[in-house]
Design a protein around this motif. Sequence first.
Motif, mmCIF file in Angstrom:
data_model
loop_
_atom_site.group_PDB
_atom_site.id
_atom_site.type_symbol
_atom_site.label_atom_id
_atom_site.label_comp_id
_atom_site.label_asym_id
_atom_site.label_seq_id
_atom_site.Cartn_x
_atom_site.Cartn_y
_atom_site.Cartn_z
ATOM 1 N N ARG A 1 -15.601 -2.795 116.473
ATOM 2 C CA ARG A 1 -14.422 -3.768 116.516
ATOM 3 C C ARG A 1 -13.607 -3.356 117.745
ATOM 4 N N ARG B 1 -15.537 -4.767 121.057
ATOM 5 C CA ARG B 1 -15.342 -6.503 121.657
ATOM 6 C C ARG B 1 -14.528 -6.528 122.075
ATOM 7 N N GLU C 1 -15.662 -6.759 124.922
ATOM 8 C CA GLU C 1 -16.645 -7.490 125.824
ATOM 9 C C GLU C 1 -17.212 -7.989 124.341
ATOM 10 N N GLU D 1 -17.882 -11.492 123.972
ATOM 11 C CA GLU D 1 -19.418 -11.787 123.166
ATOM 12 C C GLU D 1 -20.189 -10.752 122.000
ATOM 13 N N LEU D 2 -19.573 -9.651 122.309
ATOM 14 C CA LEU D 2 -20.586 -8.654 121.639
ATOM 15 C C LEU D 2 -20.528 -8.958 120.040
ATOM 16 N N LYS D 3 -21.659 -9.682 119.048
ATOM 17 C CA LYS D 3 -22.035 -9.432 117.911
ATOM 18 C C LYS D 3 -22.020 -8.449 117.507
ATOM 19 N N ASP E 1 -24.830 -3.043 117.280
ATOM 20 C CA ASP E 1 -24.142 -4.279 117.776
ATOM 21 C C ASP E 1 -24.967 -4.401 119.043
ATOM 22 N N GLY F 1 -23.606 -5.439 122.201
ATOM 23 C CA GLY F 1 -23.214 -4.581 123.267
ATOM 24 C C GLY F 1 -23.272 -3.951 124.564
#
Length: 99
Positions: free
Chosen positions: A14, A17, A20, A22-24, A42, A44
């Motif tokens: 987290r 994120r 970044e 758009e990181l999932k 992730d 990223g």
Amino acid sequence: IFTTVIENLLDNARNKRIREPELKIFVDLSYSEKDIVLTVTDTGSAIDPQVYPHLFKEVVSSNDGFGIGLYQSYELAKNHGYKLKVDKNNDGHVCFVLQ
């Protein structure tokens, strides 16, 4: 053990994120008669090549919080018969595994 490790891995992802957006993040927990496996992945950027060799071996400073929490999680896992490792470290696919 699993709660402590997953909390740290999710906190790190987290934090990553934040820079970044758009990181999932993906979490998977699987088990069999012999193994319980937790993965946190992730999408990223890869872990910094200067930081990577020091993960789990010592406290490292990083912008994403990969420092003391990963070291403590690794030691906790090791002391209870589990192994925490980086399974993949590529841009777009960074995966930690606790097994």
